[in-house]
Design an enzyme around this catalytic site. Structure first.
Site, short mmCIF file in Angstrom:
data_model
loop_
_atom_site.label_atom_id
_atom_site.label_comp_id
_atom_site.label_asym_id
_atom_site.label_seq_id
_atom_site.Cartn_x
_atom_site.Cartn_y
_atom_site.Cartn_z
N HIS A 230 0.82 -1.22 0.00
CA HIS A 230 0.00 0.00 0.00
C HIS A 230 0.85 1.27 0.00
O HIS A 230 0.66 2.16 -0.84
CB HIS A 230 -0.91 0.04 1.23
CG HIS A 230 -1.80 -1.15 1.39
ND1 HIS A 230 -2.23 -1.92 0.33
CD2 HIS A 230 -2.36 -1.70 2.49
CE1 HIS A 230 -3.00 -2.88 0.77
NE2 HIS A 230 -3.10 -2.77 2.08
N LYS A 321 -6.88 6.87 13.82
CA LYS A 321 -6.99 6.12 12.57
C LYS A 321 -6.92 7.12 11.43
O LYS A 321 -7.77 8.00 11.31
CB LYS A 321 -8.30 5.35 12.51
CG LYS A 321 -8.52 4.59 11.20
CD LYS A 321 -9.82 3.80 11.23
CE LYS A 321 -10.11 3.15 9.87
NZ LYS A 321 -9.05 2.21 9.48
#
Length: 465
Positions: A230, A321
């Site tokens: 990623h 997050k």
């Protein structure tokens, strides 16, 4: 090869990935009238086609989507299920029978990597690979040698243009928008280089710990789990040269040049960490030295990026997050502010928000009301959902592209091997494991990597301990 596949065969159709991602994404494609092929599910489960339909319906509902009868009927029309052992040729004979007269199957391998080669070879033995496409989930290898070996093996029976190495991050709309932002806006490309940019920082942080995935995670770790795939793909999009066209080959060529230009990562520029309590998680080996956090510096030896470090960090049980890529510019000349007796202004930043709050913000300086030339930072913000509307799910976009034979958003063989080459010097038990508190932004030692550049720029709203 004709453009569109005429059947989708999902190996591992009873698994978690199918439940969480595949079936909800296929439903959304069906709702947009973009799924016009039958689905065949294959797995070890003792199921029937009716069981597979029930599993698909449940998966869609669990994703928070209201199941419309007409759309679901379209999606599952002609749906079949094949039970079998992937190591036995008879399973693949049944798969062949189930797809009937289809000539251009798309096989999606949602299975353990150890089975990739077995399944592809058995598909070839029963004559199903000539005009097929094959989607392979990550991880594609576990180091450079294994990735090369897997490529060599698969390319004995497939062509490179038949292989679709999927990385769902490349299917995220805000990730794709990096290219449009760079190359579709004239104001940015002229300053997107070492003359104006000081450093680039990419943060992928999670508040959750490894939970009940201890045995899986402990065998992988943060570096292999998200950096090699990623985060490296995001680096390539930020660093690549303008492609000649938007065709897959042109985009892949420029991305591969970035990977080929990466200096092998120096272990001295790599920090590993574990959150407090990691080794007590079920499934984690006693005394494990697997990292739940890592931070590193990447140097790209090219004219554009010589001397500009790319800093990456990712981890579990962190303060927030977020997935952000921050391009930090060099400081402006100080003369104007020195003469006015004011502090130098903060640096400009472009912040790509690639997570749930997708968008872009630009941090600039504005004059603070009052006397003198005192400035303060302000943020120019674009919220993609508000400005542009809803986006397709990553797997929705990627599955639709694979069915249509569009490979732009899939990783090439060169890209996979290039990313493994870059991280090869830091694979395994390299360097000490630093402990960090839950709810922090990682071990303090990671701060040394960015100390010369003003430190890490935390995600928006972070309140690290």
């Amino acid at each position: 090869m004709s453009k569109h596949s005429d059947v989708l065969v999902v190996f591992g159709a009873s698994g978690d990935l199918a439940r969480k991602m595949t079936f909800p994404s296929l439903y959304r494609l069906a709702k947009r009238n973009m799924l016009k092929v039958p689905i065949v599910g294959v797995s070890f489960s003792d199921w029937t086609a009716a069981d597979l339909k029930a599993y698909a319906r449940k998966s869609i509902r669990e994703a928070g989507v209201r199941v419309e009868a007409e759309v679901f009927a379209r999606m599952t029309r002609g749906m079949k299920f094949v039970k079998g052992d992937y190591s036995k040729l008879e399973t693949f004979e049944r798969v062949k029978a189930s797809i009937g007269k289809a000539k251009r199957p798309l096989f999606y391998l949602e299975i353990p990597p150890s089975l990739f080669q077995t399944v592809v070879f058995n598909l070839s033995k029963v004559g199903l690979t000539d005009d097929a496409r094959v989607i392979i989930e990550k991880p594609f290898g576990h180091d450079l040698a294994s990735a090369r070996a897997l490529n060599v093996a698969l390319l004995k029976v497939l062509r490179e243009d038949q292989l679709y190495r999927i990385d769902h991050y490349l299917g995220k709309e805000p990730v794709q928008d990096i290219l449009v932002w760079r190359f579709g806006n004239t104001m940015f490309e002229p300053v997107w280089n070492r003359r104006y940019i000081s450093n680039v920082q990419i943060t992928m942080s999670e508040t959750v710990d490894v939970a009940d995935r201890g045995s899986f995670y402990d065998a992988v770790g943060a570096l292999k789990d998200v950096v090699q795939n990623h985060m490296m793909q995001v680096v390539a999009l930020l660093a690549m040269e303008p492609p000649v066209t938007a065709a897959a080959k042109c985009l892949h060529d420029e991305q591969n040049k970035v990977f080929n230009s990466m200096r092998p990562i120096d272990p001295k520029s790599y920090v590993r960490g574990q959150y407090d309590g990691y080794t007590k998680v079920d499934g984690v080996a006693k005394g494990s030295r697997t990292e739940s956090y890592c931070a590193l510096r990447i140097d790209i030896d090219s004219w554009r990026w010589e001397g500009v470090p790319f800093f990456l960090r990712t981890g579990k049980a962190l303060a927030t997050k977020a997935t952000e890529a921050i391009v930090e510019f060099r400081s402006p000349p100080k003369q104007l502010f020195d003469h006015a007796g004011c502090a130098a202004p903060e640096t400009n930043r472009v912040r790509f928000r690639l997570g749930g709050d997708a968008g872009v913000s630009i941090d600039v300086q504005a004059k603070k009301p009052g006397d003198g030339m005192h400035s303060e930072p302000v943020s120019l913000n674009v919220d993609f959902a508000q400005a542009l509307g809803d986006s397709p799910l990553p797997y929705e976009r990627l599955l639709g592209d694979a069915l249509a034979g569009e490979s732009t958003l899939f990783a090439s063989e060169q890209a996979v091997e290039g990313t493994w080459s870059a991280i090869d010097p830091i694979l395994g038990d390299v360097g000490p494991i630093r402990k960090y508190a839950r709810g922090s932004m990682g071990p303090k030692e990671a701060g040394k990597l960015t100390a010369d550049y003003g430190g890490w720029v935390d995600p928006i709203g972070v309140t690290a301990k």
